[in-house]
Write an enzyme that holds these catalytic residues in place. Structure first.
Site, short mmCIF file in Angstrom:
data_model
loop_
_atom_site.label_atom_id
_atom_site.label_comp_id
_atom_site.label_asym_id
_atom_site.label_seq_id
_atom_site.Cartn_x
_atom_site.Cartn_y
_atom_site.Cartn_z
N VAL A 60 -16.29 52.89 34.43
CA VAL A 60 -16.98 52.24 33.30
C VAL A 60 -18.04 51.23 33.75
O VAL A 60 -18.91 50.86 32.97
CB VAL A 60 -15.99 51.53 32.32
N TYR A 151 -10.87 36.79 36.45
CA TYR A 151 -10.29 37.67 35.43
C TYR A 151 -10.39 37.00 34.05
O TYR A 151 -10.84 37.62 33.08
CB TYR A 151 -8.82 37.97 35.78
N ALA A 153 -12.43 34.72 33.01
CA ALA A 153 -13.82 34.60 32.56
C ALA A 153 -14.34 35.95 32.05
O ALA A 153 -15.05 36.00 31.03
CB ALA A 153 -14.69 34.09 33.70
N ILE A 184 2.39 42.36 29.76
CA ILE A 184 2.86 43.66 29.28
C ILE A 184 3.35 44.46 30.48
O ILE A 184 2.73 44.43 31.55
CB ILE A 184 1.70 44.43 28.57
P1 NDP Z 1 -3.09 49.66 34.18
O1 NDP Z 1 -3.35 49.19 35.57
O2 NDP Z 1 -1.85 50.41 33.88
O3 NDP Z 1 -4.36 50.48 33.63
C1 NDP Z 1 -5.67 50.12 33.94
C2 NDP Z 1 -6.58 51.22 33.45
O4 NDP Z 1 -7.94 50.86 33.73
C3 NDP Z 1 -6.31 52.56 34.15
O5 NDP Z 1 -6.46 53.60 33.24
C4 NDP Z 1 -7.40 52.61 35.20
O6 NDP Z 1 -7.77 53.94 35.58
C5 NDP Z 1 -8.54 51.96 34.42
N1 NDP Z 1 -9.60 51.50 35.29
C6 NDP Z 1 -9.54 50.67 36.36
N2 NDP Z 1 -10.75 50.54 36.93
C7 NDP Z 1 -11.60 51.33 36.22
C8 NDP Z 1 -12.98 51.62 36.30
N3 NDP Z 1 -13.78 51.10 37.26
N4 NDP Z 1 -13.52 52.47 35.40
C9 NDP Z 1 -12.76 53.03 34.44
N5 NDP Z 1 -11.45 52.79 34.30
C10 NDP Z 1 -10.87 51.94 35.18
O7 NDP Z 1 -3.14 48.31 33.33
P2 NDP Z 1 -2.82 48.04 31.80
O8 NDP Z 1 -2.59 49.28 31.06
O9 NDP Z 1 -1.80 46.97 31.77
O10 NDP Z 1 -4.20 47.36 31.36
C11 NDP Z 1 -4.99 47.85 30.28
C12 NDP Z 1 -5.86 46.72 29.77
O11 NDP Z 1 -5.03 45.68 29.26
C13 NDP Z 1 -6.75 46.07 30.83
O12 NDP Z 1 -8.02 45.81 30.29
C14 NDP Z 1 -6.02 44.78 31.16
O13 NDP Z 1 -6.88 43.79 31.64
C15 NDP Z 1 -5.44 44.44 29.79
N6 NDP Z 1 -4.31 43.52 29.85
C16 NDP Z 1 -3.16 43.89 30.49
C17 NDP Z 1 -2.10 42.99 30.55
C18 NDP Z 1 -0.81 43.31 31.23
O14 NDP Z 1 0.02 42.37 31.41
N7 NDP Z 1 -0.53 44.53 31.62
C19 NDP Z 1 -2.21 41.64 29.94
C20 NDP Z 1 -3.46 41.40 29.28
C21 NDP Z 1 -4.47 42.32 29.24
P3 NDP Z 1 -7.05 54.73 36.81
O15 NDP Z 1 -5.62 54.29 36.84
O16 NDP Z 1 -7.25 56.16 36.43
O17 NDP Z 1 -7.80 54.36 38.05
#
Ligand code: NDP
Length: 242
Positions: A60, A151, A153, A184
């Site tokens: 992305v 993160y 910011a 989460i």
């Molecule tokens: P995961 O690590 O399980 O998932 C992260 C996702 O982001 C994966 O699908 C990964 O793809 C994708 N991703 C990473 N880098 C890129 C990139 N350069 N381009 C496209 N996709 C990318 O984390 P979560 O499901 O927990 O996180 C999902 C969202 O929730 C995030 O934005 C995170 O910041 C937010 N969040 C999560 C919290 C938590 O405690 N878990 C708390 C607060 C917010 P792939 O695995 O295929 O590389």
């Protein structure tokens, strides 16, 4: 029922969102970055619910790639009335140890990624005079976390983009909202030991981490018509922590 484009759909929260929106009746365009197996598992679950699902490899942070993949998905699905920006990456470091490369990487994924996909999604929504953009920020984007300054910011920037874009798109009947999850249970927190997780959980009024499905439920509300008068909001889902 319409189609939803979901970034980060191979991850813990993104895959729960894909399955929840499919069970609500949406066809799903799901992006992954490196975890093709995770994306294929999501596709299987969505198709088992009787909905169409295509998966796309996408970084992305790369605007050209976002333009190309979004155009390909629009041609596969005919357009998207729901965009969920869930792709994200975390970084725990002392502020003074944070490098320029860290800034480029985290800002690219967490903030520029949201900017890139929104720019692609908006024209079709404006044409339809209907749309929902749901951005996954973080409680740290509103509260701020020690040793996660970068993160926090980038997630605060997502909130700024959400609120401003919501006002710009309100006359076009497009609602733009943010979810700010707390801790989460996903692989994003795999860097914590069980003892660290347990100590963190003790600080949360609900005394536990949240489940990805508990974020997906709020996305379901924001994607549906019950949220038609809800825009420019940040909905915090953190078990009462902040
Ligand atoms: P995961 O690590 O399980 O998932 C992260 C996702 O982001 C994966 O699908 C990964 O793809 C994708 N991703 C990473 N880098 C890129 C990139 N350069 N381009 C496209 N996709 C990318 O984390 P979560 O499901 O927990 O996180 C999902 C969202 O929730 C995030 O934005 C995170 O910041 C937010 N969040 C999560 C919290 C938590 O405690 N878990 C708390 C607060 C917010 P792939 O695995 O295929 O590389």
């Amino acid at each position: 029922m319409s189609n939803a484009f979901i970034t980060g759909a191979s991850g813990g929260i993104g895959s729960a969102i894909a399955v929840r929106l499919a069970s609500d009746g949406y066809d799903i365009a799901a992006t992954y970055c490196s975890d093709k197996e995770g994306a294929e598992a999501v596709k299987a679950k969505v198709e088992a619910l009787g909905r169409k699902c295509e998966i796309y490899k996408l970084d992305v942070a790369d605007p050209k790639a976002v333009n190309e993949v979004f155009a390909e998905a629009e041609s596969d699905f005919g357009g998207f009335k729901v965009l969920v920006n869930c792709a994200g990456a975390a970084l725990q470091k002392l502020f003074t140890d944070t490098t320029d490369a860290d800034f480029e990487r985290l800002n690219g994924i967490n903030f520029k990624g949201v900017f890139n996909t929104c720019r692609c999604a908006v024209p079709y929504m404006v044409k339809c005079h209907e749309g929902k953009i749901i951005n996954i920020s973080s409680m740290w984007g509103t509260f701020g976390a020690s040793c996660e300054v970068l993160y926090s910011a980038t997630k605060a920037a997502v909130i700024g983009l959400t609120k401003a874009l919501a006002r710009e798109l309100a006359p076009s009947n497009i609602q733009v909202n943010c979810i700010a999850p707390g801790a989460i249970n996903t692989k994003m927190n795999n860097n914590l030991t069980e003892d660290e997780k347990s100590a963190f959980a003790d600080e949360i009024p609900m005394e536990r981490f949240g489940k990805p499905e508990e974020i997906a439920g709020v996305v379901s509300f924001l994607a549906g018509s019950d949220s038609d008068y809800t825009t420019a909001q940040v909905i915090t889902v953190d078990g009462g922590l902040t």
